[in-house]
Design an enzyme around this catalytic site. Structure first.
Site, PDB file in Angstrom:
ATOM      1  CE  LYS A  81       1.984 -10.624  24.507  1.00  0.00           C
ATOM      2  NZ  LYS A  81       2.469  -9.546  25.398  1.00  0.00           N
TER       3      LYS A  81
ATOM      4  CB  SER B 150       2.005  -6.378  23.108  1.00  0.00           C
ATOM      5  OG  SER B 150       2.552  -7.048  24.229  1.00  0.00           O
TER       6      SER B 150
ATOM      7  CB  SER C  72       2.290  -5.859  27.144  1.00  0.00           C
ATOM      8  OG  SER C  72       2.815  -5.024  26.140  1.00  0.00           O
TER       9      SER C  72
END
Lengths: 488, 98
Positions: A79, A154, A178
């Site tokens: 990420k 996210s 997330s």
């Protein structure tokens, strides 16, 4: 070598260096990124050359018959809020668009030392603030199962990459869901470890008392392998806990006979899609069939967890994001002639609307006259949420709930109303408030979209959570489903 | 809870955020409805409840006071939007005396 893509690492590992090389495995993934990422848009940066070079190095070690580390040749995505030395780290924000970190996050470094090969950096909601990846400052990622749907967020880029065969596993971060919510929406496994289990050093801070790094993978065994590699104390993060890390892979097959599974009734109330409810309750029956003892428990503070979370997370974010001032790194607004304007204009131009909204909300909750009524109140309710969990865990060993109230939603469906978007995390948020380990595993489909089962355990009992998830997974076939895009 | 554009402006200044007229109006209405939903917390009595700042108990962590290598200055300054001879350049902070 296309048949290598979409198979879990633990199945490939024994064949590595015999049926195929690390280079061939990595190339198969890079080719699949090439083929699909124009549609999925999981990646912000692909590091193909570095990946090939690293693969070659591992193949050389294989040729010299050197023993290989536990994740040798595993093609992974990270990420883009985790620092990678020499590789741009944007956090999905224009304000960090030019940022190239001079160091690796500890979790990234540990993955590298374990032999994993970095394919690239994945898209996210700006500063990990969002539940759909639509708040990215660059573009929206699509759900590989249905391209007009969101992948969740996210860590939507990481979840979509694993689901589409664009990475074998990925790292995400989870502040209020997330990792688990996008894992649920994309039909993959996602684990948020106990707060303190994995070092946050090099993770761009959002809400420091809630943030935690964890793996996304095709199945539970791969999840355990990645967790094992990244866990443990790190002097660079004083909140990382100095406790021994148990072997979570070795205990996977211990089964669930006699284990007590709690079903918190509040998680099955209003707002839960009937198809999701049915899939999750069916999963609980599977666990019962495997010998677990199921009982109802109560988490009456659930309805207060969401506002509590947003007040605390936004307050911490408003403080953490004060560092983006256009001075030492990142974007700087041109043409500001005094310091205040430099700060205020850089931030106005660099941050997107959701980040501004949360900074404002957090600053408000911390400001004079409102602190007691909002921020302190939220911290007190956080205590009550924690006590609710403590009470549950006196009676049961794990909790089973839905990960997300719905199987998914369309792009644009929730962007107009911030509150509707916040409700996407209603079942994952309490787990962060209490700092507990939680996993989402695939447990069915609603209208062709994957559904996730959330399992939550006591602090530092990742092994129990993984063991229950593994028992469930082995008794079902959901984790073997691949999206039509990947099969096609 | 009603959040007026004036409150928004005050909070924006504290947050070091330059807002447009339109953003002020949008944030005023969005923050109002978010805080209205959050007001449900008032229904829960919390008198005498200890606040939690960290879910997992943390205490001070100390390390020996030893000098260890840090990042090279060049690598750090290289990240700055504007730099000059090993220093980060910022707009003038003090007013020049006439």
């Amino acid at each position: 070598m296309k048949e290598l893509v979409g198979r879990p690492y633990h199945e490939l590992r024994p064949r590595l260096g015999k049926d195929f090389s690390v280079r061939e495995l990595v190339d198969a993934y890079l080719e699949n990124i090439e083929r699909l990422d124009g549609q999925v848009r999981a990646y912000l940066t692909v590091t193909a050359d570095r990946a090939r070079a690293q693969a070659q190095e591992l193949d050389d070690r294989l040729a010299r018959r050197e023993p290989l580390p536990p994740l040798a040749g595993m093609p992974v995505a990270v990420k883009d809020n985790l620092c990678t030395r020499g590789v741009r780290t944007t956090c999905g924000s224009r304000i960090l668009e030019p940022f190239v970190p001079p160091y690796d996050a500890t979790a990234v470094q540990r993955l590298r030392e374990a032999g994993a090969v970095l394919l690239g950096k994945t898209n996210l909601d700006e500063f990990a603030m969002g539940s759909s990846t639509e708040n990215s400052g660059f573009f929206s990622t699509r759900n590989p199962w249905r391209l007009d749907h969101v992948p969740g967020g996210s860590s939507g880029g990481s979840a979509a990459a694993v689901a589409a065969g664009e990475a074998l596993a990925a790292l995400g971060s989870d502040t209020g869901g997330s990792i688990r919510q996008p894992a649920s929406l994309c039909g993959v496994v996602g684990l948020k470890p106990t707060y303190g289990r994995v070092s946050r050093y090099g993770l761009v801070a959002f809400a420091s008392s809630l943030d935690q790094i964890g793996p996304l993978s095709l199945d539970v065994r791969d999840c355990a392998l990645v967790l094992q590699a990244i866990s443990g104390h790190d002097p660079h993060d004083s909140t990382s806990v100095d406790l021994p890390v148990p072997d979570v892979v070795a205990s996977l097959e211990a089964g669930v006979r006699g284990l007590r599974v709690g079903v918190p009734v509040e998680f099955f109330g209003e707002g839960l899609h009937p198809g999701v409810r049915q899939a999750v309750l069916e999963a609980v029956r599977v666990l019962e069939g495997l010998g677990a003892r199921v009982e109802e428990v109560a988490l009456p503070t659930l309805e207060y967890a969401l506002p509590t979370y947003y007040l605390i997370a936004c307050a911490e974010a408003s403080s953490n994001l004060a560092r983006y001032d256009g001075v030492a790194y990142g974007y700087r607004s041109p043409g500001a002639h005094d310091l205040y304007t430099l700060y205020a204009r850089t931030r106005a131009e660099g941050f997107g609307p959701e980040v501004k909204r949360r900074i404002m909300l957090g600053t408000f909750a911390l400001s004079e006259g409102y602190y007691e009524g909002f921020y302190k109140k939220a911290q007190q309710v956080r205590t009550l949420v924690r006590r609710d969990f403590d009470r549950c865990f006196q009676r049961v060993d794990v909790l089973a709930t839905p990960t997300s109230p719905v199987a998914g939603f369309r792009l644009g469906e929730r962007t107009a109303d911030p509150l509707q978007m916040y409700l996407a995390d209603v079942y994952t948020i309490p787990v962060n408030l209490a700092g507990l380990p939680g996993i989402s595993v695939p447990c069915g489909f609603v209208d062709g979209l994957p559904v996730g089962l959330q399992l939550v355990g006591r602090p530092f009992e990742e092994a129990t959570v993984l063991r229950v998830a593994y028992a469930y997974e082995q008794a079902t076939e959901w984790h073997r489903h691949r999206c039509p895009l990947l099969r096609g | 809870m009603r959040i007026t554009p004036e409150v928004v402006e005050r909070v924006a200044r504290l947050s070091r955020l330059e807002l447009t007229e339109e953003e002020r109006a949008t944030f005023a209405s969005q923050l109002s409805s978010i805080l209205e939903y959050f007001a449900r917390l008032d229904r829960l009595p919390t008198e005498g409840v200890e606040p939690t700042s960290h879910a997992i108990r943390v205490t001070n962590v100390f390390r020996p006071d030893q000098v260890v290598p840090s990042l090279p200055v060049e690598a750090v300054v290289a990240m700055a939007p504007q730099a000059h001879e090993g220093f980060v350049v910022v707009p003038r902070v003090l007013e020049a005396e006439e």
